[in-house]
Design a protein around this motif. Structure first.
Motif, PDB file in Angstrom:
ATOM      1  N   LEU A  83       0.830  -1.211   0.000  1.00 38.69           N
ATOM      2  CA  LEU A  83       0.000   0.000   0.000  1.00 38.69           C
ATOM      3  C   LEU A  83       0.862   1.257   0.000  1.00 38.69           C
ATOM      4  O   LEU A  83       0.523   2.243  -0.661  1.00 38.69           O
ATOM      5  N   ALA A  84       1.995   1.210   0.706  1.00 37.09           N
ATOM      6  CA  ALA A  84       2.893   2.369   0.716  1.00 37.09           C
ATOM      7  C   ALA A  84       3.478   2.617  -0.666  1.00 37.09           C
ATOM      8  O   ALA A  84       3.621   3.772  -1.089  1.00 37.09           O
ATOM      9  N   ALA A 109       2.850   5.987  -2.880  1.00 34.19           N
ATOM     10  CA  ALA A 109       3.997   6.791  -3.301  1.00 34.19           C
ATOM     11  C   ALA A 109       4.121   6.861  -4.820  1.00 34.19           C
ATOM     12  O   ALA A 109       5.057   7.473  -5.330  1.00 34.19           O
ATOM     13  N   GLY A 110       3.193   6.230  -5.527  1.00 33.31           N
ATOM     14  CA  GLY A 110       3.198   6.325  -6.979  1.00 33.31           C
ATOM     15  C   GLY A 110       3.840   5.183  -7.706  1.00 33.31           C
ATOM     16  O   GLY A 110       3.909   5.182  -8.939  1.00 33.31           O
ATOM     17  N   VAL A 111       4.337   4.177  -6.982  1.00 32.10           N
ATOM     18  CA  VAL A 111       4.851   2.968  -7.638  1.00 32.10           C
ATOM     19  C   VAL A 111       3.664   2.021  -7.781  1.00 32.10           C
ATOM     20  O   VAL A 111       3.345   1.252  -6.880  1.00 32.10           O
ATOM     21  N   LEU A 147      10.673   4.611   2.116  1.00 35.59           N
ATOM     22  CA  LEU A 147      10.317   4.286   0.735  1.00 35.59           C
ATOM     23  C   LEU A 147      10.320   5.495  -0.204  1.00 35.59           C
ATOM     24  O   LEU A 147      10.848   5.407  -1.313  1.00 35.59           O
ATOM     25  N   PRO A 148       9.743   6.619   0.170  1.00 34.24           N
ATOM     26  CA  PRO A 148       9.700   7.741  -0.781  1.00 34.24           C
ATOM     27  C   PRO A 148      11.063   8.146  -1.320  1.00 34.24           C
ATOM     28  O   PRO A 148      11.206   8.426  -2.510  1.00 34.24           O
ATOM     29  N   ILE A 203      12.218   5.446  -3.734  1.00 32.39           N
ATOM     30  CA  ILE A 203      11.410   5.531  -4.950  1.00 32.39           C
ATOM     31  C   ILE A 203      11.885   6.690  -5.818  1.00 32.39           C
ATOM     32  O   ILE A 203      12.039   6.562  -7.036  1.00 32.39           O
ATOM     33  N   ALA A 204      12.121   7.835  -5.198  1.00 33.33           N
ATOM     34  CA  ALA A 204      12.568   9.011  -5.952  1.00 33.33           C
ATOM     35  C   ALA A 204      13.896   8.728  -6.648  1.00 33.33           C
ATOM     36  O   ALA A 204      14.099   9.138  -7.800  1.00 33.33           O
ATOM     37  N   ALA A 205      14.787   8.017  -5.963  1.00 31.85           N
ATOM     38  CA  ALA A 205      16.091   7.709  -6.556  1.00 31.85           C
ATOM     39  C   ALA A 205      15.935   6.808  -7.775  1.00 31.85           C
ATOM     40  O   ALA A 205      16.573   7.036  -8.818  1.00 31.85           O
ATOM     41  N   PHE A 206      15.086   5.798  -7.681  1.00 26.06           N
ATOM     42  CA  PHE A 206      14.898   4.896  -8.816  1.00 26.06           C
ATOM     43  C   PHE A 206      14.154   5.592  -9.949  1.00 26.06           C
ATOM     44  O   PHE A 206      14.423   5.329 -11.120  1.00 26.06           O
ATOM     45  N   ARG A 207      13.220   6.467  -9.625  1.00 25.17           N
ATOM     46  CA  ARG A 207      12.516   7.201 -10.684  1.00 25.17           C
ATOM     47  C   ARG A 207      13.477   8.110 -11.450  1.00 25.17           C
ATOM     48  O   ARG A 207      13.422   8.198 -12.684  1.00 25.17           O
TER      49      ARG A 207
END
Length: 216
Positions: free
Chosen positions: A32-33, A37-39, A197-198, A201-205
Protein backbone atom coordinates in the motif's frame (compact mmCIF):
# COMPACT_ATOMS: atom_id res chain seq x y z
CA UNK A 1 -5.31 -6.76 -17.26
CA UNK A 2 -4.51 -7.49 -20.89
CA UNK A 3 -0.99 -8.23 -22.18
CA UNK A 4 -0.78 -4.79 -23.81
CA UNK A 5 -1.74 -3.21 -20.50
CA UNK A 6 1.16 -4.93 -18.74
CA UNK A 7 3.58 -3.93 -21.49
CA UNK A 8 2.39 -0.34 -21.31
CA UNK A 9 2.77 -0.30 -17.52
CA UNK A 10 6.30 -1.70 -17.73
CA UNK A 11 7.21 0.75 -20.49
CA UNK A 12 5.81 3.73 -18.62
CA UNK A 13 6.95 2.93 -15.08
CA UNK A 14 10.25 1.21 -15.87
CA UNK A 15 10.18 -0.20 -12.33
CA UNK A 16 8.35 -3.33 -11.13
CA UNK A 17 8.42 -3.35 -7.33
CA UNK A 18 8.71 -6.81 -5.77
CA UNK A 19 7.39 -7.42 -2.27
CA UNK A 20 8.39 -10.50 -0.33
CA UNK A 21 8.71 -11.16 3.38
CA UNK A 22 7.73 -13.18 6.41
CA UNK A 23 5.22 -10.79 7.98
CA UNK A 24 1.88 -10.56 6.15
CA UNK A 25 0.86 -7.29 7.79
CA UNK A 26 4.21 -5.68 6.99
CA UNK A 27 4.02 -6.95 3.42
CA UNK A 28 0.56 -5.43 3.01
CA UNK A 29 1.79 -2.13 4.46
CA UNK A 30 4.67 -2.16 1.97
CA UNK A 31 2.35 -2.81 -0.99
CA UNK A 32 0.00 0.00 0.00
CA UNK A 33 2.89 2.37 0.72
CA UNK A 34 4.32 1.70 -2.74
CA UNK A 35 1.02 2.52 -4.42
CA UNK A 36 0.52 5.61 -2.29
CA UNK A 37 4.00 6.79 -3.30
CA UNK A 38 3.20 6.32 -6.98
CA UNK A 39 4.85 2.97 -7.64
CA UNK A 40 1.72 1.42 -9.07
CA UNK A 41 3.18 -1.73 -10.61
CA UNK A 42 3.77 -4.23 -7.82
CA UNK A 43 4.37 -7.97 -7.56
CA UNK A 44 3.74 -9.91 -4.35
CA UNK A 45 5.88 -13.05 -4.33
CA UNK A 46 4.11 -16.22 -3.24
CA UNK A 47 7.15 -16.90 -1.03
CA UNK A 48 5.74 -14.17 1.23
CA UNK A 49 4.08 -15.55 4.34
CA UNK A 50 0.33 -15.34 3.79
CA UNK A 51 0.88 -14.02 0.25
CA UNK A 52 -2.61 -14.87 -1.00
CA UNK A 53 -4.22 -13.05 1.90
CA UNK A 54 -1.91 -10.09 1.27
CA UNK A 55 -3.06 -10.01 -2.35
CA UNK A 56 -6.73 -10.25 -1.36
CA UNK A 57 -6.44 -7.49 1.23
CA UNK A 58 -4.45 -5.23 -1.07
CA UNK A 59 -6.93 -5.74 -3.90
CA UNK A 60 -9.80 -4.83 -1.59
CA UNK A 61 -8.09 -1.54 -0.73
CA UNK A 62 -6.69 -0.68 -4.16
CA UNK A 63 -9.72 -1.59 -6.25
CA UNK A 64 -10.11 -3.71 -9.37
CA UNK A 65 -7.81 -1.79 -11.71
CA UNK A 66 -4.56 -1.62 -9.75
CA UNK A 67 -1.59 -3.29 -11.44
CA UNK A 68 -1.03 -5.79 -8.66
CA UNK A 69 0.46 -9.14 -9.60
CA UNK A 70 1.62 -12.40 -8.07
CA UNK A 71 5.14 -13.72 -8.41
CA UNK A 72 7.07 -16.97 -7.97
CA UNK A 73 4.23 -18.98 -9.51
CA UNK A 74 5.37 -22.57 -9.96
CA UNK A 75 2.28 -24.73 -10.41
CA UNK A 76 -1.18 -24.78 -11.92
CA UNK A 77 -2.51 -24.50 -8.38
CA UNK A 78 -0.38 -21.39 -7.79
CA UNK A 79 -1.81 -19.72 -10.87
CA UNK A 80 -5.38 -20.53 -9.90
CA UNK A 81 -4.90 -19.36 -6.34
CA UNK A 82 -3.27 -16.12 -7.49
CA UNK A 83 -6.16 -15.41 -9.85
CA UNK A 84 -8.70 -16.04 -7.10
CA UNK A 85 -6.76 -13.69 -4.80
CA UNK A 86 -7.02 -10.88 -7.33
CA UNK A 87 -3.68 -10.93 -9.13
CA UNK A 88 -3.85 -8.98 -12.40
CA UNK A 89 -0.68 -10.51 -13.83
CA UNK A 90 1.61 -13.44 -13.13
CA UNK A 91 5.38 -13.69 -12.75
CA UNK A 92 7.29 -16.97 -12.83
CA UNK A 93 10.93 -17.77 -12.06
CA UNK A 94 11.18 -20.05 -15.09
CA UNK A 95 9.16 -22.00 -17.62
CA UNK A 96 6.87 -23.48 -15.02
CA UNK A 97 3.48 -25.06 -15.59
CA UNK A 98 1.97 -21.87 -14.16
CA UNK A 99 2.78 -20.01 -17.41
CA UNK A 100 0.13 -21.68 -19.52
CA UNK A 101 -2.39 -21.85 -16.71
CA UNK A 102 -2.09 -18.16 -15.91
CA UNK A 103 -2.65 -17.31 -19.55
CA UNK A 104 -5.72 -19.52 -19.67
CA UNK A 105 -7.06 -17.59 -16.67
CA UNK A 106 -6.60 -14.29 -18.46
CA UNK A 107 -3.43 -13.12 -16.72
CA UNK A 108 -0.54 -11.79 -18.79
CA UNK A 109 2.71 -13.50 -17.82
CA UNK A 110 6.20 -12.24 -17.15
CA UNK A 111 7.95 -15.59 -17.65
CA UNK A 112 11.38 -16.33 -16.24
CA UNK A 113 14.20 -17.30 -18.59
CA UNK A 114 17.95 -16.93 -18.72
CA UNK A 115 19.37 -18.88 -21.68
CA UNK A 116 18.61 -18.21 -25.35
CA UNK A 117 16.74 -21.52 -25.53
CA UNK A 118 14.57 -20.59 -22.55
CA UNK A 119 13.90 -17.14 -23.98
CA UNK A 120 12.81 -18.66 -27.31
CA UNK A 121 10.57 -21.20 -25.59
CA UNK A 122 8.97 -18.67 -23.25
CA UNK A 123 8.32 -16.29 -26.14
CA UNK A 124 6.82 -19.12 -28.20
CA UNK A 125 4.58 -19.99 -25.24
CA UNK A 126 3.10 -16.51 -25.44
CA UNK A 127 4.82 -14.77 -22.55
CA UNK A 128 4.01 -11.06 -22.50
CA UNK A 129 7.59 -10.24 -21.51
CA UNK A 130 10.64 -12.15 -20.38
CA UNK A 131 11.83 -11.94 -16.80
CA UNK A 132 15.60 -12.26 -17.20
CA UNK A 133 16.36 -14.18 -14.03
CA UNK A 134 18.66 -14.10 -12.28
CA UNK A 135 19.71 -10.80 -13.81
CA UNK A 136 22.85 -10.74 -11.70
CA UNK A 137 24.16 -13.86 -13.44
CA UNK A 138 25.24 -12.12 -16.63
CA UNK A 139 24.52 -8.49 -15.93
CA UNK A 140 23.81 -5.79 -18.51
CA UNK A 141 26.39 -7.17 -20.93
CA UNK A 142 24.52 -10.46 -21.13
CA UNK A 143 21.23 -8.67 -21.75
CA UNK A 144 22.86 -6.68 -24.53
CA UNK A 145 24.06 -9.93 -26.12
CA UNK A 146 20.61 -11.52 -25.81
CA UNK A 147 18.96 -8.59 -27.53
CA UNK A 148 20.99 -9.20 -30.68
CA UNK A 149 19.08 -12.40 -31.59
CA UNK A 150 15.88 -11.26 -29.80
CA UNK A 151 15.53 -7.56 -30.70
CA UNK A 152 11.73 -7.58 -30.41
CA UNK A 153 11.50 -9.41 -27.09
CA UNK A 154 10.81 -7.18 -24.06
CA UNK A 155 13.16 -8.07 -21.21
CA UNK A 156 12.73 -7.28 -17.51
CA UNK A 157 15.84 -8.21 -15.51
CA UNK A 158 15.14 -9.35 -11.96
CA UNK A 159 17.45 -10.55 -9.21
CA UNK A 160 20.29 -8.57 -7.71
CA UNK A 161 19.05 -5.35 -9.30
CA UNK A 162 20.20 -2.38 -7.25
CA UNK A 163 20.41 1.19 -8.53
CA UNK A 164 23.72 0.66 -10.31
CA UNK A 165 22.57 -2.55 -11.98
CA UNK A 166 19.24 -0.96 -12.93
CA UNK A 167 21.06 1.86 -14.69
CA UNK A 168 23.14 -0.67 -16.63
CA UNK A 169 20.17 -2.81 -17.61
CA UNK A 170 18.09 0.15 -18.77
CA UNK A 171 21.03 1.43 -20.79
CA UNK A 172 21.33 -2.04 -22.34
CA UNK A 173 17.71 -1.92 -23.54
CA UNK A 174 15.64 -3.48 -20.77
CA UNK A 175 11.96 -2.58 -20.98
CA UNK A 176 11.92 -2.28 -17.18
CA UNK A 177 13.65 -3.73 -14.14
CA UNK A 178 12.24 -5.70 -11.24
CA UNK A 179 13.49 -4.44 -7.89
CA UNK A 180 12.96 -5.97 -4.49
CA UNK A 181 15.15 -5.27 -1.49
CA UNK A 182 17.01 -2.21 -2.84
CA UNK A 183 13.64 -0.49 -3.28
CA UNK A 184 11.37 -2.03 -0.66
CA UNK A 185 14.10 -2.49 1.95
CA UNK A 186 13.06 -4.35 5.07
CA UNK A 187 9.52 -2.96 4.93
CA UNK A 188 7.89 -6.21 3.83
CA UNK A 189 9.89 -8.34 6.23
CA UNK A 190 9.59 -6.35 9.41
CA UNK A 191 7.65 -3.17 8.64
CA UNK A 192 10.62 -1.18 9.81
CA UNK A 193 11.39 1.22 7.02
CA UNK A 194 8.21 2.10 5.14
CA UNK A 195 9.04 5.72 5.95
CA UNK A 196 12.19 5.39 3.84
CA UNK A 197 10.32 4.29 0.74
CA UNK A 198 9.70 7.74 -0.78
CA UNK A 199 13.40 8.57 -0.92
CA UNK A 200 14.30 5.22 -2.49
CA UNK A 201 11.41 5.53 -4.95
CA UNK A 202 12.57 9.01 -5.95
CA UNK A 203 16.09 7.71 -6.56
CA UNK A 204 14.90 4.90 -8.82
CA UNK A 205 12.52 7.20 -10.68
CA UNK A 206 15.32 9.64 -11.37
CA UNK A 207 17.42 6.77 -12.63
CA UNK A 208 14.65 5.53 -14.95
CA UNK A 209 14.17 8.99 -16.38
CA UNK A 210 17.78 8.94 -17.56
CA UNK A 211 16.82 6.29 -20.10
CA UNK A 212 13.60 7.06 -22.01
CA UNK A 213 12.12 3.80 -23.22
CA UNK A 214 12.51 3.18 -26.94
CA UNK A 215 11.31 -0.44 -26.86
CA UNK A 216 7.93 -0.98 -28.51
Amino acid sequence: MQPDDLLSALRDRRILAIVRGNDPDAALDAVLALFRAGVDLVEVSLTTTGALAVLERARAVLGPYAALGAGTLLTVADARAAARAGAAFAVTPGLTEAVGEAQSLGMPVLAGAVTPTEVALAWAEGATAIKLFPGSLGGPGYLRALRDPFPDVPFVPVGGVDAEAARGFLAAGALAVGVGGPLVGTAARAGGDVAGLPARIAAFRTLAEEFPCSTS
